[in-house]
Design an enzyme around this catalytic site. Structure first.
Site, PDB file in Angstrom:
ATOM      1  N   ALA A 112       8.151 -21.488  21.164  1.00  0.00           N
ATOM      2  CA  ALA A 112       8.866 -21.993  22.338  1.00  0.00           C
ATOM      3  C   ALA A 112       8.711 -23.487  22.609  1.00  0.00           C
ATOM      4  O   ALA A 112       9.607 -24.097  23.198  1.00  0.00           O
ATOM      5  CB  ALA A 112       8.439 -21.211  23.581  1.00  0.00           C
ATOM      6  N   ALA A 113       7.579 -24.085  22.269  1.00  0.00           N
ATOM      7  CA  ALA A 113       7.343 -25.483  22.643  1.00  0.00           C
ATOM      8  C   ALA A 113       8.316 -26.415  21.929  1.00  0.00           C
ATOM      9  O   ALA A 113       8.719 -26.140  20.793  1.00  0.00           O
ATOM     10  CB  ALA A 113       5.901 -25.863  22.312  1.00  0.00           C
ATOM     11  N   PRO A 114       8.716 -27.506  22.584  1.00  0.00           N
ATOM     12  CA  PRO A 114       8.276 -27.980  23.911  1.00  0.00           C
ATOM     13  C   PRO A 114       9.025 -27.405  25.104  1.00  0.00           C
ATOM     14  O   PRO A 114       8.763 -27.794  26.226  1.00  0.00           O
ATOM     15  CB  PRO A 114       8.504 -29.500  23.820  1.00  0.00           C
ATOM     16  CG  PRO A 114       9.705 -29.614  22.915  1.00  0.00           C
ATOM     17  CD  PRO A 114       9.560 -28.505  21.900  1.00  0.00           C
ATOM     18  N   GLY A 115       9.994 -26.520  24.888  1.00  0.00           N
ATOM     19  CA  GLY A 115      10.549 -25.798  26.022  1.00  0.00           C
ATOM     20  C   GLY A 115      12.030 -25.935  26.300  1.00  0.00           C
ATOM     21  O   GLY A 115      12.522 -25.381  27.276  1.00  0.00           O
ATOM     22  N   SER A 116      12.763 -26.649  25.472  1.00  0.00           N
ATOM     23  CA  SER A 116      14.191 -26.819  25.754  1.00  0.00           C
ATOM     24  C   SER A 116      14.909 -25.469  25.773  1.00  0.00           C
ATOM     25  O   SER A 116      15.669 -25.164  26.705  1.00  0.00           O
ATOM     26  CB  SER A 116      14.836 -27.755  24.728  1.00  0.00           C
ATOM     27  OG  SER A 116      14.706 -27.238  23.414  1.00  0.00           O
ATOM     28  N   LYS A 117      14.653 -24.658  24.768  1.00  0.00           N
ATOM     29  CA  LYS A 117      15.349 -23.371  24.682  1.00  0.00           C
ATOM     30  C   LYS A 117      14.785 -22.365  25.673  1.00  0.00           C
ATOM     31  O   LYS A 117      15.533 -21.546  26.234  1.00  0.00           O
ATOM     32  CB  LYS A 117      15.304 -22.847  23.252  1.00  0.00           C
ATOM     33  CG  LYS A 117      16.029 -23.749  22.261  1.00  0.00           C
ATOM     34  CD  LYS A 117      15.934 -23.239  20.847  1.00  0.00           C
ATOM     35  CE  LYS A 117      16.565 -24.222  19.864  1.00  0.00           C
ATOM     36  NZ  LYS A 117      15.773 -25.468  19.744  1.00  0.00           N
ATOM     37  N   ASP A 179      13.043 -19.357  16.902  1.00  0.00           N
ATOM     38  CA  ASP A 179      13.482 -20.707  16.528  1.00  0.00           C
ATOM     39  C   ASP A 179      12.345 -21.289  15.687  1.00  0.00           C
ATOM     40  O   ASP A 179      11.449 -21.943  16.196  1.00  0.00           O
ATOM     41  CB  ASP A 179      13.755 -21.546  17.778  1.00  0.00           C
ATOM     42  CG  ASP A 179      14.319 -22.913  17.441  1.00  0.00           C
ATOM     43  OD1 ASP A 179      15.364 -22.970  16.766  1.00  0.00           O
ATOM     44  OD2 ASP A 179      13.700 -23.921  17.837  1.00  0.00           O
ATOM     45  N   CYS A 232      16.469 -25.949  12.523  1.00  0.00           N
ATOM     46  CA  CYS A 232      17.202 -27.216  12.414  1.00  0.00           C
ATOM     47  C   CYS A 232      17.083 -27.745  10.984  1.00  0.00           C
ATOM     48  O   CYS A 232      17.004 -28.944  10.748  1.00  0.00           O
ATOM     49  CB  CYS A 232      16.713 -28.237  13.435  1.00  0.00           C
ATOM     50  SG  CYS A 232      14.936 -28.535  13.401  1.00  0.00           S
TER      51      CYS A 232
END
Length: 304
Positions: A112-117, A179, A232
């Site tokens: 999860a980090a840094p948290g955008s999604k 991700d 990505c």
């Protein structure tokens, strides 16, 4: 700038001259409006005097920004400090849109980090239900916690563990986002370091980790639930090949098509002598030149 081995590989995968040209250009600045705190309309009204906002076609809350006098420091906006907007690359907004979590569901963001999604998932959940946001490194967890707090996320449980260890827990999730950490070859436009550290051995090592994470994510997904796998990276070994391992091992894994208003490229179904599962044709492969964004790969999987 490009290693000979990198160029040799990417000439086989895409239009090399166009790819190289696009990678040499700056990324357009983009933001996502955080509807937990403010409406899209309010942000458009607040920023339109100084900025030209262009809607990201595949994300209702996403906008490309261009300052009328050339300013580029979007992260210094007051709206960013207040958590009204999140500075996020437009292609990075796709995985949460595809996962489409609903209020009241139990959702896992494994890396999860840094948290955008994670913050994007929480806003789609309207802070209702439970979001488990996990990462493996303490310093990344710190950034994750700060960003979720800034965005007003209140339905989150932050955990720190190896993603592949989720197979040991009994909890099952309605939705899972994997991700995965990757070589980042889709992010050359913002990080030339990617080209310096790239090598085939690194790609293979990462692919092994990605296979473990994807299998763990699928393992904790409830029957009928949805998992999104994304990177990505533009590497077939980190994308199509990883999916191929899961699909060959689990007959109840079904790839679902991704219906978004976006220009896309064909997934790679053969690479390095390997032929991949035909279901992978429904995955979303984006080269930087397709939409003038980062390169990205997104696949939606349902557990039958």
């Amino acid at each position: 700038m490009f290693k000979p081995l990198f160029e040799e590989r990417y000439r086989l995968l895409t239009d090399w001259d166009v790819f190289k040209q696009v990678c040499a250009r700056f990324l357009k600045r983009s933001i996502r409006v955080n509807t937990l705190k403010v409406s899209v309309k309010q942000i458009v009204e607040q920023l339109s005097h100084d900025w030209v906002l262009t809607q990201v076609p595949w994300c209702h809350e996403g906008f490309w920004l261009e300052h009328r006098e050339g300013r580029r420091d979007v992260g210094n906006l007051v709206q960013h400090a207040l958590g009204y907007v999140y500075v996020q690359e437009a292609a990075s907004m796709i995985p949460p849109v595809v996962l489409d979590p609903k209020p009241g569901e139990i959702v896992l963001d494994m890396c999860a980090a840094p948290g955008s999604k994670s913050s994007q998932l929480a806003q789609y959940m309207q802070n209702k239900g439970v979001l488990v946001s996990n990462d493996v490194k303490g310093e990344r967890i710190a950034a994750l916690g700060i960003n979720l707090q800034r965005c007003g996320v209140s339905n989150v449980v932050v955990t720190q563990m190896q993603g592949n260890q989720f197979v040991k827990i009994k909890q099952r999730f309605d939705k899972v986002l994997v991700d995965a950490p990757c070589s980042g070859t889709g992010t050359i436009r913002k990080s030339l370091k990617t080209l310096r550290i790239w090598n085939p051995n690194m790609v293979r090592r990462l692919a092994a980790v990605q296979c473990q994470l994807l299998e763990a994510g699928f393992g904790v997904l409830r029957q009928g639930g949805t998992l999104v796998y994304s990177t990505c990276s533009c590497e077939p070994e980190e994308n199509e090949a990883v999916l191929n391992v899961l699909l060959r091992k689990y007959p109840d894994a079904v790839v679902k098509s991704v219906d978004l208003p976006i220009r896309r490229s064909q997934p790679i179904l053969e690479f390095g002598g390997a032929v991949y599962d035909s279901q992978i044709k429904d995955a979303l492969r984006l080269w930087p030149q397709d939409n003038d964004t980062e390169g990205f790969f997104v696949c939606k999987i349902q557990k039958r």
